[in-house]
Design a protein around this motif. Structure first.
Motif, PDB file in Angstrom:
ATOM      1  N   MET A   1     -12.059  10.627  -9.195  1.00 58.76           N
ATOM      2  CA  MET A   1     -12.988  11.713  -8.806  1.00 58.76           C
ATOM      3  C   MET A   1     -14.426  11.233  -8.971  1.00 58.76           C
ATOM      4  SD  MET A   1     -11.310  14.917  -8.557  1.00 58.76           S
ATOM      5  CE  MET A   1     -11.932  16.184  -9.598  1.00 58.76           C
ATOM      6  N   GLN A   2     -14.662  10.580 -10.107  1.00 53.61           N
ATOM      7  CA  GLN A   2     -16.013  10.124 -10.451  1.00 53.61           C
ATOM      8  C   GLN A   2     -16.545   9.110  -9.416  1.00 53.61           C
ATOM      9  OE1 GLN A   2     -15.886   8.761 -14.496  1.00 53.61           O
ATOM     10  NE2 GLN A   2     -17.755   7.545 -14.269  1.00 53.61           N
ATOM     11  N   HIS A   3     -15.659   8.227  -8.915  1.00 55.13           N
ATOM     12  CA  HIS A   3     -16.115   7.148  -8.017  1.00 55.13           C
ATOM     13  C   HIS A   3     -15.728   7.372  -6.563  1.00 55.13           C
ATOM     14  CE1 HIS A   3     -17.469   4.522 -11.272  1.00 55.13           C
ATOM     15  NE2 HIS A   3     -16.427   4.952 -11.948  1.00 55.13           N
ATOM     16  N   ARG A   4     -15.184   8.526  -6.290  1.00 52.47           N
ATOM     17  CA  ARG A   4     -14.618   8.846  -4.982  1.00 52.47           C
ATOM     18  C   ARG A   4     -15.492   8.404  -3.794  1.00 52.47           C
ATOM     19  NH1 ARG A   4     -13.328  15.117  -3.574  1.00 52.47           N
ATOM     20  NH2 ARG A   4     -12.511  14.720  -1.516  1.00 52.47           N
ATOM     21  N   ASP A   5     -16.780   8.691  -3.852  1.00 51.55           N
ATOM     22  CA  ASP A   5     -17.643   8.421  -2.691  1.00 51.55           C
ATOM     23  C   ASP A   5     -18.038   6.955  -2.549  1.00 51.55           C
ATOM     24  OD1 ASP A   5     -17.506  11.080  -2.128  1.00 51.55           O
ATOM     25  OD2 ASP A   5     -19.309  11.572  -3.286  1.00 51.55           O
ATOM     26  N   GLU A   6     -17.646   6.144  -3.551  1.00 49.64           N
ATOM     27  CA  GLU A   6     -18.023   4.721  -3.495  1.00 49.64           C
ATOM     28  C   GLU A   6     -16.820   3.831  -3.171  1.00 49.64           C
ATOM     29  OE1 GLU A   6     -20.813   4.062  -7.267  1.00 49.64           O
ATOM     30  OE2 GLU A   6     -18.932   5.108  -7.710  1.00 49.64           O
ATOM     31  N   LEU A   7     -15.622   4.401  -3.208  1.00 49.56           N
ATOM     32  CA  LEU A   7     -14.416   3.565  -3.149  1.00 49.56           C
ATOM     33  C   LEU A   7     -13.916   3.320  -1.733  1.00 49.56           C
ATOM     34  CD1 LEU A   7     -12.333   4.979  -6.151  1.00 49.56           C
ATOM     35  CD2 LEU A   7     -13.401   2.716  -5.981  1.00 49.56           C
ATOM     36  N   ALA A   8     -13.691   2.023  -1.417  1.00 49.93           N
ATOM     37  CA  ALA A   8     -13.087   1.667  -0.127  1.00 49.93           C
ATOM     38  C   ALA A   8     -11.575   1.884  -0.181  1.00 49.93           C
ATOM     39  CB  ALA A   8     -13.389   0.215   0.203  1.00 49.93           C
ATOM     40  N   ALA A   9     -10.977   1.652  -1.343  1.00 49.49           N
ATOM     41  CA  ALA A   9      -9.517   1.803  -1.464  1.00 49.49           C
ATOM     42  C   ALA A   9      -9.100   1.765  -2.933  1.00 49.49           C
ATOM     43  CB  ALA A   9      -8.800   0.681  -0.722  1.00 49.49           C
ATOM     44  N   VAL A  10      -7.894   2.233  -3.160  1.00 53.13           N
ATOM     45  CA  VAL A  10      -7.265   2.134  -4.485  1.00 53.13           C
ATOM     46  C   VAL A  10      -6.088   1.176  -4.337  1.00 53.13           C
ATOM     47  CG1 VAL A  10      -6.092   3.400  -6.319  1.00 53.13           C
ATOM     48  CG2 VAL A  10      -7.910   4.512  -4.973  1.00 53.13           C
ATOM     49  N   TRP A  11      -6.077   0.123  -5.177  1.00 56.40           N
ATOM     50  CA  TRP A  11      -5.032  -0.903  -5.107  1.00 56.40           C
ATOM     51  C   TRP A  11      -3.958  -0.578  -6.132  1.00 56.40           C
ATOM     52  CZ3 TRP A  11      -7.934  -3.740  -1.667  1.00 56.40           C
ATOM     53  CH2 TRP A  11      -7.253  -4.750  -0.982  1.00 56.40           C
TER      54      TRP A  11
END
Ligand code: PLP
Length: 451
Positions: free
Chosen positions: A223-233
Protein backbone atom coordinates in the motif's frame (compact mmCIF):
# COMPACT_ATOMS: atom_id res chain seq x y z
CA UNK A 1 29.32 -42.64 19.23
CA UNK A 2 30.07 -44.52 16.03
CA UNK A 3 30.48 -42.21 13.06
CA UNK A 4 29.51 -42.90 9.50
CA UNK A 5 33.00 -42.30 8.18
CA UNK A 6 34.90 -43.94 10.99
CA UNK A 7 36.34 -40.49 11.76
CA UNK A 8 36.90 -39.81 15.45
CA UNK A 9 34.13 -37.97 17.29
CA UNK A 10 35.03 -34.60 18.80
CA UNK A 11 34.49 -34.08 22.53
CA UNK A 12 30.72 -33.47 22.87
CA UNK A 13 29.71 -36.34 20.60
CA UNK A 14 29.71 -34.79 17.10
CA UNK A 15 32.43 -35.75 14.63
CA UNK A 16 34.90 -32.91 14.23
CA UNK A 17 34.92 -31.04 10.95
CA UNK A 18 38.70 -31.48 10.77
CA UNK A 19 38.30 -35.26 10.93
CA UNK A 20 35.60 -35.22 8.25
CA UNK A 21 37.66 -32.99 5.98
CA UNK A 22 40.68 -35.26 6.44
CA UNK A 23 38.51 -38.23 5.50
CA UNK A 24 37.20 -36.31 2.44
CA UNK A 25 40.77 -35.46 1.40
CA UNK A 26 41.83 -39.10 1.74
CA UNK A 27 38.95 -40.24 -0.47
CA UNK A 28 39.24 -37.48 -3.09
CA UNK A 29 42.91 -36.92 -4.02
CA UNK A 30 42.18 -36.54 -7.74
CA UNK A 31 39.57 -33.87 -7.12
CA UNK A 32 42.15 -32.09 -4.99
CA UNK A 33 44.71 -32.18 -7.80
CA UNK A 34 42.12 -30.99 -10.34
CA UNK A 35 41.13 -28.19 -7.99
CA UNK A 36 44.76 -27.07 -7.61
CA UNK A 37 45.22 -27.21 -11.38
CA UNK A 38 42.02 -25.19 -11.90
CA UNK A 39 43.22 -22.54 -9.47
CA UNK A 40 46.11 -21.70 -11.80
CA UNK A 41 43.65 -20.37 -14.42
CA UNK A 42 40.25 -19.87 -12.74
CA UNK A 43 39.47 -18.00 -9.52
CA UNK A 44 38.59 -20.64 -6.94
CA UNK A 45 39.58 -23.36 -9.40
CA UNK A 46 36.09 -23.70 -10.88
CA UNK A 47 34.04 -22.40 -13.82
CA UNK A 48 31.55 -20.57 -11.56
CA UNK A 49 31.43 -19.59 -7.91
CA UNK A 50 28.44 -21.82 -7.27
CA UNK A 51 30.60 -24.86 -8.02
CA UNK A 52 32.90 -24.06 -5.14
CA UNK A 53 32.21 -26.03 -2.00
CA UNK A 54 34.33 -26.67 1.06
CA UNK A 55 36.86 -28.10 1.65
CA UNK A 56 37.35 -28.17 -2.16
CA UNK A 57 34.90 -29.13 -4.90
CA UNK A 58 34.17 -32.68 -5.85
CA UNK A 59 34.84 -33.05 -9.58
CA UNK A 60 32.37 -35.19 -11.49
CA UNK A 61 33.10 -37.21 -14.60
CA UNK A 62 29.83 -38.87 -15.55
CA UNK A 63 26.20 -39.46 -14.67
CA UNK A 64 23.84 -42.34 -15.32
CA UNK A 65 20.25 -42.51 -14.07
CA UNK A 66 20.19 -41.17 -10.53
CA UNK A 67 23.95 -41.57 -9.93
CA UNK A 68 27.02 -39.49 -10.67
CA UNK A 69 30.62 -40.67 -10.58
CA UNK A 70 33.41 -38.55 -9.16
CA UNK A 71 36.90 -38.10 -10.55
CA UNK A 72 38.09 -40.43 -7.79
CA UNK A 73 35.68 -43.12 -8.93
CA UNK A 74 33.05 -42.86 -6.18
CA UNK A 75 29.46 -43.45 -7.31
CA UNK A 76 27.07 -41.08 -5.56
CA UNK A 77 23.28 -41.05 -5.37
CA UNK A 78 22.56 -37.63 -6.86
CA UNK A 79 20.09 -35.64 -4.75
CA UNK A 80 21.36 -32.27 -5.97
CA UNK A 81 20.55 -32.83 -9.65
CA UNK A 82 22.37 -29.83 -11.08
CA UNK A 83 20.80 -27.14 -8.90
CA UNK A 84 17.44 -29.07 -9.24
CA UNK A 85 17.46 -28.81 -13.08
CA UNK A 86 17.90 -32.55 -13.65
CA UNK A 87 14.43 -33.91 -13.00
CA UNK A 88 14.86 -37.04 -15.17
CA UNK A 89 18.31 -37.95 -13.87
CA UNK A 90 21.31 -38.40 -16.16
CA UNK A 91 21.39 -39.53 -19.78
CA UNK A 92 17.66 -40.19 -19.86
CA UNK A 93 17.03 -42.06 -23.16
CA UNK A 94 14.29 -39.78 -24.56
CA UNK A 95 16.37 -36.68 -23.87
CA UNK A 96 19.52 -38.25 -25.31
CA UNK A 97 17.66 -39.23 -28.46
CA UNK A 98 16.12 -35.76 -28.90
CA UNK A 99 19.50 -34.09 -28.43
CA UNK A 100 21.26 -36.46 -30.82
CA UNK A 101 18.56 -35.95 -33.43
CA UNK A 102 18.91 -32.17 -33.16
CA UNK A 103 22.70 -32.38 -33.28
CA UNK A 104 22.49 -34.51 -36.41
CA UNK A 105 20.18 -31.98 -38.06
CA UNK A 106 22.34 -29.03 -37.15
CA UNK A 107 22.61 -26.53 -34.34
CA UNK A 108 23.35 -22.82 -34.10
CA UNK A 109 21.56 -22.48 -37.44
CA UNK A 110 21.00 -18.78 -36.93
CA UNK A 111 17.25 -18.78 -37.57
CA UNK A 112 14.05 -20.00 -35.92
CA UNK A 113 13.49 -23.75 -35.78
CA UNK A 114 10.22 -25.66 -35.46
CA UNK A 115 11.14 -27.05 -32.05
CA UNK A 116 10.63 -23.61 -30.47
CA UNK A 117 6.94 -23.70 -31.38
CA UNK A 118 6.69 -27.26 -30.00
CA UNK A 119 8.13 -26.32 -26.62
CA UNK A 120 6.20 -23.03 -26.48
CA UNK A 121 2.98 -24.94 -27.14
CA UNK A 122 3.82 -27.60 -24.54
CA UNK A 123 4.40 -24.96 -21.84
CA UNK A 124 1.47 -22.72 -22.73
CA UNK A 125 -0.87 -25.73 -22.71
CA UNK A 126 0.33 -26.66 -19.23
CA UNK A 127 0.20 -23.20 -17.69
CA UNK A 128 -3.10 -21.35 -18.21
CA UNK A 129 -1.68 -17.90 -17.39
CA UNK A 130 0.77 -18.18 -20.32
CA UNK A 131 -0.91 -16.65 -23.35
CA UNK A 132 2.50 -16.06 -24.90
CA UNK A 133 6.01 -17.23 -24.08
CA UNK A 134 9.55 -16.34 -25.20
CA UNK A 135 12.86 -18.10 -24.50
CA UNK A 136 16.09 -16.92 -22.91
CA UNK A 137 19.44 -18.42 -21.96
CA UNK A 138 18.77 -18.71 -18.22
CA UNK A 139 16.18 -18.00 -15.55
CA UNK A 140 18.02 -14.79 -14.69
CA UNK A 141 17.94 -13.55 -18.28
CA UNK A 142 14.22 -14.33 -18.41
CA UNK A 143 13.84 -12.11 -15.32
CA UNK A 144 15.86 -9.32 -16.98
CA UNK A 145 13.45 -9.28 -19.89
CA UNK A 146 10.44 -9.23 -17.58
CA UNK A 147 11.95 -6.38 -15.59
CA UNK A 148 12.16 -4.25 -18.75
CA UNK A 149 8.61 -5.13 -19.72
CA UNK A 150 7.05 -4.23 -16.38
CA UNK A 151 9.06 -1.03 -16.01
CA UNK A 152 8.25 0.02 -19.55
CA UNK A 153 4.56 -0.84 -19.27
CA UNK A 154 3.99 0.95 -15.97
CA UNK A 155 6.53 3.76 -16.34
CA UNK A 156 7.63 2.96 -12.78
CA UNK A 157 11.06 1.99 -11.61
CA UNK A 158 10.69 0.14 -8.30
CA UNK A 159 9.97 -3.51 -7.81
CA UNK A 160 9.01 -5.44 -4.67
CA UNK A 161 10.54 -8.80 -3.87
CA UNK A 162 10.85 -11.14 -0.91
CA UNK A 163 13.74 -11.21 1.50
CA UNK A 164 15.88 -14.30 0.82
CA UNK A 165 14.53 -14.85 -2.69
CA UNK A 166 16.95 -15.41 -5.59
CA UNK A 167 15.78 -14.77 -9.15
CA UNK A 168 19.10 -14.77 -11.04
CA UNK A 169 21.92 -12.34 -11.71
CA UNK A 170 19.89 -9.14 -12.04
CA UNK A 171 20.92 -6.25 -9.80
CA UNK A 172 17.44 -5.06 -8.86
CA UNK A 173 16.40 -8.61 -8.01
CA UNK A 174 19.59 -9.66 -6.29
CA UNK A 175 18.98 -7.33 -3.40
CA UNK A 176 18.47 -8.93 0.03
CA UNK A 177 19.05 -12.49 -1.16
CA UNK A 178 21.04 -13.29 1.96
CA UNK A 179 21.41 -10.10 4.01
CA UNK A 180 23.32 -10.19 7.30
CA UNK A 181 20.63 -9.92 9.98
CA UNK A 182 22.30 -6.95 11.65
CA UNK A 183 21.86 -4.98 8.39
CA UNK A 184 18.45 -6.32 7.46
CA UNK A 185 16.26 -4.00 9.54
CA UNK A 186 13.00 -4.95 11.23
CA UNK A 187 11.14 -8.10 10.22
CA UNK A 188 8.00 -6.17 9.33
CA UNK A 189 9.83 -3.68 7.07
CA UNK A 190 13.11 -5.25 5.90
CA UNK A 191 15.95 -3.08 4.62
CA UNK A 192 17.09 -3.55 1.02
CA UNK A 193 20.67 -4.85 1.14
CA UNK A 194 22.62 -5.45 -2.10
CA UNK A 195 23.96 -8.98 -2.24
CA UNK A 196 27.54 -7.86 -2.77
CA UNK A 197 29.75 -5.19 -4.26
CA UNK A 198 29.57 -3.67 -7.70
CA UNK A 199 25.82 -3.32 -7.90
CA UNK A 200 24.23 -0.58 -10.01
CA UNK A 201 23.66 2.59 -8.08
CA UNK A 202 19.98 2.63 -7.18
CA UNK A 203 19.50 -1.15 -7.10
CA UNK A 204 18.72 -1.14 -3.39
CA UNK A 205 16.80 2.16 -3.48
CA UNK A 206 14.60 0.80 -6.26
CA UNK A 207 13.76 -2.41 -4.44
CA UNK A 208 11.14 -2.83 -1.74
CA UNK A 209 11.80 -5.89 0.40
CA UNK A 210 8.87 -7.97 1.63
CA UNK A 211 8.81 -10.57 4.42
CA UNK A 212 7.57 -13.95 3.11
CA UNK A 213 4.49 -15.41 4.82
CA UNK A 214 3.67 -12.18 6.69
CA UNK A 215 0.50 -11.02 4.92
CA UNK A 216 -0.24 -7.95 7.06
CA UNK A 217 3.28 -6.53 6.72
CA UNK A 218 3.28 -7.26 2.98
CA UNK A 219 -0.06 -5.56 2.52
CA UNK A 220 1.12 -2.47 4.41
CA UNK A 221 4.36 -2.23 2.42
CA UNK A 222 2.59 -2.66 -0.91
CA UNK A 223 0.00 0.00 0.00
CA UNK A 224 2.80 2.35 1.03
CA UNK A 225 4.74 1.91 -2.26
CA UNK A 226 1.82 1.19 -4.56
CA UNK A 227 2.30 4.21 -6.85
CA UNK A 228 6.01 3.55 -7.33
CA UNK A 229 5.96 -0.18 -8.05
CA UNK A 230 6.35 -1.66 -11.54
CA UNK A 231 5.68 -5.19 -10.25
CA UNK A 232 5.74 -7.55 -7.30
CA UNK A 233 8.08 -10.54 -7.73
CA UNK A 234 6.86 -13.70 -6.08
CA UNK A 235 9.32 -16.47 -5.31
CA UNK A 236 7.17 -19.23 -3.83
CA UNK A 237 10.28 -20.61 -2.05
CA UNK A 238 9.56 -24.11 -3.38
CA UNK A 239 12.13 -26.52 -2.03
CA UNK A 240 13.65 -24.01 0.34
CA UNK A 241 10.55 -23.89 2.55
CA UNK A 242 7.16 -25.56 2.43
CA UNK A 243 5.63 -23.21 -0.17
CA UNK A 244 2.85 -21.34 1.65
CA UNK A 245 -0.05 -21.84 -0.76
CA UNK A 246 -2.50 -19.73 1.18
CA UNK A 247 -0.03 -16.87 1.26
CA UNK A 248 0.67 -17.26 -2.48
CA UNK A 249 -3.08 -17.00 -3.20
CA UNK A 250 -3.22 -13.97 -0.92
CA UNK A 251 -0.41 -12.36 -2.93
CA UNK A 252 -2.50 -12.66 -6.10
CA UNK A 253 -5.54 -11.18 -4.35
CA UNK A 254 -3.72 -8.24 -2.82
CA UNK A 255 -1.83 -7.37 -6.02
CA UNK A 256 -5.11 -7.48 -7.94
CA UNK A 257 -6.77 -5.24 -5.37
CA UNK A 258 -3.90 -2.75 -5.56
CA UNK A 259 -3.71 -3.03 -9.36
CA UNK A 260 -0.09 -4.20 -9.26
CA UNK A 261 1.53 -6.62 -11.71
CA UNK A 262 2.44 -9.98 -10.18
CA UNK A 263 5.49 -11.81 -11.58
CA UNK A 264 5.87 -15.41 -10.40
CA UNK A 265 9.20 -17.22 -10.40
CA UNK A 266 8.64 -20.84 -11.46
CA UNK A 267 12.30 -21.46 -12.28
CA UNK A 268 12.46 -24.06 -9.50
CA UNK A 269 8.76 -24.38 -8.62
CA UNK A 270 7.83 -25.75 -12.06
CA UNK A 271 9.16 -29.06 -10.75
CA UNK A 272 6.15 -29.58 -8.45
CA UNK A 273 3.47 -30.33 -11.04
CA UNK A 274 2.51 -30.18 -14.73
CA UNK A 275 1.25 -26.60 -14.48
CA UNK A 276 3.76 -25.47 -11.86
CA UNK A 277 2.99 -24.15 -8.42
CA UNK A 278 0.61 -21.54 -9.83
CA UNK A 279 -1.68 -24.29 -11.06
CA UNK A 280 -1.63 -25.93 -7.63
CA UNK A 281 -2.49 -22.59 -6.02
CA UNK A 282 -5.15 -21.84 -8.64
CA UNK A 283 -3.70 -18.40 -9.49
CA UNK A 284 -2.88 -16.54 -12.71
CA UNK A 285 0.17 -14.32 -12.34
CA UNK A 286 0.52 -11.56 -14.95
CA UNK A 287 3.96 -12.83 -15.99
CA UNK A 288 6.05 -15.88 -15.05
CA UNK A 289 9.71 -16.82 -15.40
CA UNK A 290 10.98 -20.36 -16.01
CA UNK A 291 14.34 -22.13 -16.33
CA UNK A 292 16.05 -25.29 -15.08
CA UNK A 293 13.90 -28.36 -15.94
CA UNK A 294 12.44 -26.87 -19.13
CA UNK A 295 15.90 -27.17 -20.74
CA UNK A 296 16.33 -30.86 -19.97
CA UNK A 297 19.82 -30.21 -18.55
CA UNK A 298 20.83 -27.55 -21.10
CA UNK A 299 20.99 -23.77 -20.52
CA UNK A 300 17.57 -22.20 -20.84
CA UNK A 301 15.14 -19.64 -19.51
CA UNK A 302 11.64 -18.63 -20.53
CA UNK A 303 9.18 -15.91 -19.65
CA UNK A 304 5.57 -15.43 -20.53
CA UNK A 305 2.11 -14.45 -19.49
CA UNK A 306 -0.52 -11.93 -20.55
CA UNK A 307 -0.68 -11.40 -24.30
CA UNK A 308 -1.06 -7.61 -23.99
CA UNK A 309 2.25 -7.46 -22.10
CA UNK A 310 4.14 -10.08 -24.07
CA UNK A 311 3.04 -8.67 -27.42
CA UNK A 312 5.08 -5.57 -26.62
CA UNK A 313 7.90 -7.77 -27.94
CA UNK A 314 6.17 -8.39 -31.27
CA UNK A 315 8.55 -6.96 -33.87
CA UNK A 316 5.95 -7.36 -36.59
CA UNK A 317 4.26 -4.34 -35.02
CA UNK A 318 7.17 -2.12 -35.88
CA UNK A 319 9.26 -0.31 -33.29
CA UNK A 320 7.66 -1.36 -30.01
CA UNK A 321 10.39 0.17 -27.86
CA UNK A 322 11.35 -3.26 -26.54
CA UNK A 323 13.96 -5.64 -27.78
CA UNK A 324 14.51 -9.26 -26.90
CA UNK A 325 17.76 -10.80 -28.04
CA UNK A 326 20.61 -13.06 -26.98
CA UNK A 327 22.86 -15.05 -29.35
CA UNK A 328 21.94 -18.42 -27.88
CA UNK A 329 18.44 -17.70 -26.58
CA UNK A 330 16.09 -20.36 -27.88
CA UNK A 331 18.98 -22.70 -28.72
CA UNK A 332 17.46 -25.69 -30.55
CA UNK A 333 19.39 -28.34 -28.60
CA UNK A 334 18.15 -26.97 -25.27
CA UNK A 335 14.62 -26.68 -26.63
CA UNK A 336 14.68 -30.26 -27.94
CA UNK A 337 16.00 -31.56 -24.62
CA UNK A 338 13.37 -29.53 -22.75
CA UNK A 339 10.57 -30.78 -24.96
CA UNK A 340 11.60 -34.42 -24.44
CA UNK A 341 11.80 -33.77 -20.70
CA UNK A 342 8.36 -32.21 -20.39
CA UNK A 343 6.80 -34.96 -22.53
CA UNK A 344 8.33 -37.55 -20.20
CA UNK A 345 6.92 -35.68 -17.20
CA UNK A 346 3.41 -37.10 -17.39
CA UNK A 347 0.98 -36.64 -14.48
CA UNK A 348 1.97 -40.18 -13.35
CA UNK A 349 5.64 -39.15 -13.34
CA UNK A 350 4.84 -36.15 -11.15
CA UNK A 351 2.81 -38.39 -8.82
CA UNK A 352 5.78 -40.74 -8.50
CA UNK A 353 8.19 -37.88 -7.75
CA UNK A 354 5.83 -36.27 -5.23
CA UNK A 355 5.21 -39.59 -3.42
CA UNK A 356 8.98 -40.06 -3.05
CA UNK A 357 9.43 -36.48 -1.85
CA UNK A 358 6.60 -36.83 0.68
CA UNK A 359 8.06 -40.08 1.99
CA UNK A 360 11.53 -38.59 2.30
CA UNK A 361 10.34 -35.50 4.19
CA UNK A 362 7.97 -37.44 6.47
CA UNK A 363 10.50 -40.14 7.35
CA UNK A 364 13.37 -37.68 7.80
CA UNK A 365 11.26 -35.62 10.20
CA UNK A 366 10.24 -38.78 12.08
CA UNK A 367 13.93 -39.70 12.31
CA UNK A 368 14.88 -36.27 13.69
CA UNK A 369 12.05 -36.58 16.23
CA UNK A 370 13.17 -40.08 17.31
CA UNK A 371 16.78 -39.01 17.69
CA UNK A 372 15.94 -35.69 19.34
CA UNK A 373 17.78 -33.73 16.62
CA UNK A 374 16.64 -30.13 16.08
CA UNK A 375 16.23 -30.40 12.33
CA UNK A 376 13.49 -30.16 9.73
CA UNK A 377 13.01 -31.54 6.23
CA UNK A 378 10.86 -29.17 4.19
CA UNK A 379 9.89 -28.74 0.56
CA UNK A 380 7.36 -29.53 -2.15
CA UNK A 381 7.00 -32.38 -4.62
CA UNK A 382 10.45 -33.72 -5.48
CA UNK A 383 12.23 -30.72 -3.90
CA UNK A 384 13.54 -30.79 -0.35
CA UNK A 385 15.84 -29.01 2.04
CA UNK A 386 17.15 -29.98 5.48
CA UNK A 387 17.64 -27.24 8.06
CA UNK A 388 19.15 -27.73 11.51
CA UNK A 389 16.91 -25.57 13.66
CA UNK A 390 13.90 -26.02 15.93
CA UNK A 391 12.47 -22.65 14.85
CA UNK A 392 9.24 -22.98 12.80
CA UNK A 393 10.37 -22.31 9.21
CA UNK A 394 8.35 -19.71 7.36
CA UNK A 395 10.70 -17.04 6.00
CA UNK A 396 14.30 -15.91 5.49
CA UNK A 397 14.77 -14.95 9.14
CA UNK A 398 13.70 -18.33 10.51
CA UNK A 399 15.91 -20.09 7.93
CA UNK A 400 18.80 -17.93 9.14
CA UNK A 401 18.58 -19.58 12.58
CA UNK A 402 19.73 -22.90 11.07
CA UNK A 403 23.10 -24.30 12.10
CA UNK A 404 25.28 -24.14 8.97
CA UNK A 405 28.17 -25.98 10.60
CA UNK A 406 25.98 -28.96 11.37
CA UNK A 407 24.68 -28.93 7.78
CA UNK A 408 28.27 -28.99 6.52
CA UNK A 409 29.14 -31.88 8.82
CA UNK A 410 26.13 -33.86 7.61
CA UNK A 411 26.90 -33.01 3.96
CA UNK A 412 30.39 -34.50 4.33
CA UNK A 413 29.11 -37.56 6.21
CA UNK A 414 26.47 -38.24 3.56
CA UNK A 415 29.10 -38.03 0.81
CA UNK A 416 31.18 -40.58 2.69
CA UNK A 417 28.14 -42.86 2.57
CA UNK A 418 27.56 -42.34 -1.15
CA UNK A 419 24.78 -39.72 -1.06
CA UNK A 420 25.25 -36.27 -2.58
CA UNK A 421 22.98 -33.47 -1.39
CA UNK A 422 23.44 -29.78 -2.29
CA UNK A 423 26.35 -28.45 -0.27
CA UNK A 424 24.24 -26.46 2.22
CA UNK A 425 21.49 -29.17 2.20
CA UNK A 426 19.07 -26.35 1.40
CA UNK A 427 18.09 -27.03 -2.22
CA UNK A 428 17.96 -30.74 -2.97
CA UNK A 429 15.91 -32.68 -5.48
CA UNK A 430 14.95 -36.23 -6.38
CA UNK A 431 14.83 -37.53 -9.94
CA UNK A 432 12.49 -39.78 -11.90
CA UNK A 433 14.70 -42.91 -12.01
CA UNK A 434 14.58 -43.08 -8.20
CA UNK A 435 12.29 -45.37 -6.27
CA UNK A 436 11.61 -46.04 -2.59
CA UNK A 437 14.91 -47.91 -2.21
CA UNK A 438 16.77 -44.68 -3.05
CA UNK A 439 14.74 -42.74 -0.49
CA UNK A 440 15.57 -45.47 2.03
CA UNK A 441 19.27 -45.10 1.15
CA UNK A 442 19.12 -41.35 1.83
CA UNK A 443 17.37 -41.96 5.16
CA UNK A 444 19.89 -44.61 6.23
CA UNK A 445 22.76 -42.28 5.38
CA UNK A 446 21.04 -39.44 7.24
CA UNK A 447 20.57 -41.62 10.30
CA UNK A 448 24.25 -42.54 10.16
CA UNK A 449 25.15 -38.85 10.00
CA UNK A 450 22.89 -37.44 12.71
CA UNK A 451 22.48 -40.51 14.95
C1 PLP B 1 14.11 -19.56 -7.70
C2 PLP B 1 15.14 -19.23 -8.76
N1 PLP B 1 14.86 -18.31 -9.68
C3 PLP B 1 15.74 -17.98 -10.65
C4 PLP B 1 16.98 -18.57 -10.71
C5 PLP B 1 17.95 -18.13 -11.77
O1 PLP B 1 18.02 -19.09 -12.79
P1 PLP B 1 19.36 -19.21 -13.66
O2 PLP B 1 20.42 -19.76 -12.76
O3 PLP B 1 19.00 -20.13 -14.79
O4 PLP B 1 19.69 -17.83 -14.12
C6 PLP B 1 17.32 -19.54 -9.76
C7 PLP B 1 18.64 -20.20 -9.82
O5 PLP B 1 19.02 -20.98 -8.98
C8 PLP B 1 16.38 -19.87 -8.75
O6 PLP B 1 16.68 -20.77 -7.80
Amino acid sequence: MKTATGAAPASGGAVSIEALEADYAARNPRSRRQYELGRTVMPGGVAKGAYFSKPYPLFLVSGEGCYVTTLDGQRLLDCANHHTAGVLGHRQPAVLEAVQEQLAQGFALGGPTTVEYELAREITERVPSLERVRFAGSGGEAAQNVLRLVRGWTGRQKIAKFEGAFHGRVDALEVSVGPPLDEAGPQSAPQAVPQGRGFERGAAEDTVILPYSHPEAVERLLMQHRDELAAVWLDPRAGVLDADREFIRHMRLITEELDLLLVMDEVVAFRVGPGGLQEQCGIRPDLTTFGKIIGGGFPIGAFGGRADLMDLLDDARGGTGYMHSGTFHGHPVALAAGLATLRTLTPAAYDHLTALGDELRTEANALFGRLGVAAQAVGDGSLFGIHFTAEPLRDYRSLATADGEQAYRVYLQLLAQGVMLSSGLGMCALSLPMDRSHVAAVLTALEGAVG
